[in-house]
Design a protein around this motif. Structure first.
Motif, mmCIF file in Angstrom:
data_model
loop_
_atom_site.group_PDB
_atom_site.id
_atom_site.type_symbol
_atom_site.label_atom_id
_atom_site.label_comp_id
_atom_site.label_asym_id
_atom_site.label_seq_id
_atom_site.Cartn_x
_atom_site.Cartn_y
_atom_site.Cartn_z
ATOM 1 N N THR A 36 -10.495 -21.656 -4.038
ATOM 2 C CA THR A 36 -9.462 -22.464 -4.677
ATOM 3 C C THR A 36 -8.433 -21.555 -5.326
ATOM 4 O O THR A 36 -8.698 -20.386 -5.593
ATOM 5 N N ALA A 37 -7.250 -22.096 -5.586
ATOM 6 C CA ALA A 37 -6.180 -21.331 -6.222
ATOM 7 C C ALA A 37 -5.626 -22.127 -7.392
ATOM 8 O O ALA A 37 -5.793 -23.339 -7.460
ATOM 9 N N GLY A 38 -4.982 -21.436 -8.313
ATOM 10 C CA GLY A 38 -4.371 -22.119 -9.447
ATOM 11 C C GLY A 38 -5.330 -22.289 -10.602
ATOM 12 O O GLY A 38 -6.465 -21.818 -10.590
ATOM 13 N N ASP A 39 -4.850 -23.003 -11.629
ATOM 14 C CA ASP A 39 -5.622 -23.196 -12.859
ATOM 15 C C ASP A 39 -6.552 -24.392 -12.805
ATOM 16 O O ASP A 39 -7.353 -24.599 -13.704
ATOM 17 N N SER A 40 -6.405 -25.218 -11.780
ATOM 18 C CA SER A 40 -7.249 -26.398 -11.658
ATOM 19 C C SER A 40 -7.315 -26.802 -10.189
ATOM 20 O O SER A 40 -6.517 -26.351 -9.368
ATOM 21 N N CYS A 41 -8.256 -27.642 -9.893
ATOM 22 C CA CYS A 41 -8.335 -28.164 -8.524
ATOM 23 C C CYS A 41 -9.083 -29.482 -8.530
ATOM 24 O O CYS A 41 -9.764 -29.839 -9.495
ATOM 25 N N LYS A 53 -25.337 -40.453 1.927
ATOM 26 C CA LYS A 53 -24.384 -40.965 0.933
ATOM 27 C C LYS A 53 -23.454 -41.985 1.576
ATOM 28 O O LYS A 53 -22.990 -41.808 2.689
ATOM 29 N N ASN A 54 -23.174 -43.065 0.831
ATOM 30 C CA ASN A 54 -22.202 -44.065 1.255
ATOM 31 C C ASN A 54 -20.920 -43.988 0.440
ATOM 32 O O ASN A 54 -19.944 -44.658 0.759
ATOM 33 N N HIS A 55 -20.933 -43.201 -0.625
ATOM 34 C CA HIS A 55 -19.765 -43.026 -1.494
ATOM 35 C C HIS A 55 -19.391 -41.543 -1.541
ATOM 36 O O HIS A 55 -20.263 -40.668 -1.513
ATOM 37 N N ASP A 56 -18.099 -41.272 -1.649
ATOM 38 C CA ASP A 56 -17.612 -39.904 -1.761
ATOM 39 C C ASP A 56 -18.112 -39.254 -3.047
ATOM 40 O O ASP A 56 -18.480 -39.932 -4.005
ATOM 41 N N VAL A 57 -18.081 -37.922 -3.060
ATOM 42 C CA VAL A 57 -18.412 -37.144 -4.256
ATOM 43 C C VAL A 57 -17.132 -36.427 -4.673
ATOM 44 O O VAL A 57 -16.432 -35.846 -3.847
ATOM 45 N N TYR A 58 -16.829 -36.478 -5.958
ATOM 46 C CA TYR A 58 -15.577 -35.932 -6.493
ATOM 47 C C TYR A 58 -15.864 -34.734 -7.379
ATOM 48 O O TYR A 58 -16.824 -34.730 -8.140
ATOM 49 N N VAL A 59 -14.987 -33.719 -7.291
ATOM 50 C CA VAL A 59 -15.098 -32.529 -8.133
ATOM 51 C C VAL A 59 -13.723 -32.244 -8.723
ATOM 52 O O VAL A 59 -12.725 -32.224 -8.004
ATOM 53 N N SER A 60 -13.693 -32.024 -10.026
ATOM 54 C CA SER A 60 -12.478 -31.568 -10.712
ATOM 55 C C SER A 60 -12.820 -30.273 -11.418
ATOM 56 O O SER A 60 -13.895 -30.146 -11.991
ATOM 57 N N GLU A 61 -11.886 -29.329 -11.381
ATOM 58 C CA GLU A 61 -12.072 -28.080 -12.118
ATOM 59 C C GLU A 61 -10.858 -27.880 -13.024
ATOM 60 O O GLU A 61 -9.720 -28.030 -12.578
ATOM 61 N N ILE A 62 -11.130 -27.578 -14.295
ATOM 62 C CA ILE A 62 -10.080 -27.300 -15.260
ATOM 63 C C ILE A 62 -10.443 -26.023 -16.013
ATOM 64 O O ILE A 62 -11.571 -25.537 -15.921
ATOM 65 N N SER A 63 -9.455 -25.481 -16.767
ATOM 66 C CA SER A 63 -9.693 -24.173 -17.392
ATOM 67 C C SER A 63 -8.939 -24.030 -18.713
ATOM 68 O O SER A 63 -8.414 -24.998 -19.251
ATOM 69 N N LYS A 64 -8.848 -22.793 -19.186
ATOM 70 C CA LYS A 64 -8.171 -22.487 -20.446
ATOM 71 C C LYS A 64 -6.728 -22.978 -20.442
ATOM 72 O O LYS A 64 -6.215 -23.415 -21.474
ATOM 73 N N SER A 65 -6.074 -22.968 -19.308
ATOM 74 C CA SER A 65 -4.673 -23.394 -19.272
ATOM 75 C C SER A 65 -4.508 -24.867 -19.660
ATOM 76 O O SER A 65 -3.418 -25.302 -20.011
ATOM 77 N N HIS A 66 -5.599 -25.614 -19.646
ATOM 78 C CA HIS A 66 -5.579 -27.020 -20.072
ATOM 79 C C HIS A 66 -6.066 -27.167 -21.515
ATOM 80 O O HIS A 66 -6.242 -28.289 -21.994
ATOM 81 N N ALA A 67 -6.310 -26.036 -22.176
ATOM 82 C CA ALA A 67 -6.781 -26.006 -23.566
ATOM 83 C C ALA A 67 -8.121 -26.727 -23.731
ATOM 84 O O ALA A 67 -8.351 -27.415 -24.720
ATOM 85 N N VAL A 68 -9.009 -26.525 -22.757
ATOM 86 C CA VAL A 68 -10.331 -27.176 -22.812
ATOM 87 C C VAL A 68 -11.489 -26.184 -22.800
ATOM 88 O O VAL A 68 -12.642 -26.595 -22.936
ATOM 89 N N SER A 69 -11.194 -24.900 -22.631
ATOM 90 C CA SER A 69 -12.272 -23.913 -22.572
ATOM 91 C C SER A 69 -11.756 -22.543 -23.019
ATOM 92 O O SER A 69 -10.545 -22.324 -23.088
ATOM 93 N N ALA A 70 -12.685 -21.658 -23.265
ATOM 94 C CA ALA A 70 -12.328 -20.285 -23.619
ATOM 95 C C ALA A 70 -11.841 -19.541 -22.376
ATOM 96 O O ALA A 70 -12.150 -19.930 -21.242
ATOM 97 N N LYS A 71 -11.104 -18.476 -22.591
ATOM 98 C CA LYS A 71 -10.638 -17.649 -21.485
ATOM 99 C C LYS A 71 -11.849 -17.178 -20.682
ATOM 100 O O LYS A 71 -12.860 -16.762 -21.246
ATOM 101 N N GLY A 72 -11.768 -17.269 -19.364
ATOM 102 C CA GLY A 72 -12.859 -16.833 -18.502
ATOM 103 C C GLY A 72 -13.935 -17.884 -18.274
ATOM 104 O O GLY A 72 -14.920 -17.629 -17.594
ATOM 105 N N THR A 73 -13.756 -19.072 -18.842
ATOM 106 C CA THR A 73 -14.702 -20.165 -18.617
ATOM 107 C C THR A 73 -13.972 -21.311 -17.920
ATOM 108 O O THR A 73 -12.870 -21.682 -18.313
ATOM 109 N N PHE A 74 -14.584 -21.838 -16.904
ATOM 110 C CA PHE A 74 -14.034 -22.960 -16.155
ATOM 111 C C PHE A 74 -14.974 -24.150 -16.305
ATOM 112 O O PHE A 74 -16.191 -23.975 -16.402
#
Length: 164
Positions: A36-41, A53-74
């Motif tokens: 993946t690229a960027g600060d989130s995906c 499975k009959n339903h999709d599985v969803y994944v979101s990734e966020i990081s420090k640039s969203h002010a939700v974690s420490a630097k180096g933590t996703f």
């Protein structure tokens, strides 16, 4: 108040119906999701590619640039609609995709929908958040409630306040 708007948990139980369950796994990562690229995906794993499975599985990734974690933590959040007696196992395809998970927190949440349209008693109940990570269904629910309250669709293309 003339109207009441809220989540099913704010109303008597007879005003909503259980629609199912959602399992979510919040994971702390030290590296971005590989490939993946960027600060989130956002990643959607189609159910047709996940055996059983009959339903999709969803994944979101966020990081420090969203002010939700420490630097180096996703933070990665995986979710799906529950279909079995082992909800956390239904996320395994997503968890494998995440790589080295430092911490994992799983929750299973009941989902609800309003029992009526709310027009008779002016109690407008939102649907529970589903497993999707893009909030499309939540936005559609807001439009539904607006239509039931005002008897017409919300027009987001029209200026509400004229410029001075």
């Amino acid at each position: 108040a003339d109207i009441f708007i809220g989540d099913a948990s704010f109303f008597p139980p007879d005003k909503s119906v259980k629609t199912g369950q959602v399992v979510r796994s919040v994971c702390l990562l030290k590296e971005k999701i590989k490939g993946t690229a960027g600060d989130s995906c956002q990643i959607i794993l189609p159910s047709k590619h996940i055996p059983g499975k009959n339903h999709d599985v969803y994944v979101s990734e966020i990081s420090k640039s969203h002010a939700v974690s420490a630097k180096g933590t996703f933070i990665a959040i995986a979710s799906t609609t529950v279909e079995t007696a082992n909800p956390s196992a239904e996320l395994e395809a997503a968890i494998k995709l995440l790589g080295n998970v430092q911490e994992r927190f799983d929750t299973v949440t009941d989902t609800y929908a309003p029992a009526t349209d709310g027009k008779a008693d002016r109690c407008f109940i939102t649907r529970s958040l589903d497993a999707t990570s893009h909030f499309e269904s939540a936005a559609q629910d807001i439009m539904r409630i607006y239509r039931h309250i005002f008897d017409h669709d919300l027009n987001l293309d029209k200026k509400i306040v004229e410029e001075a």
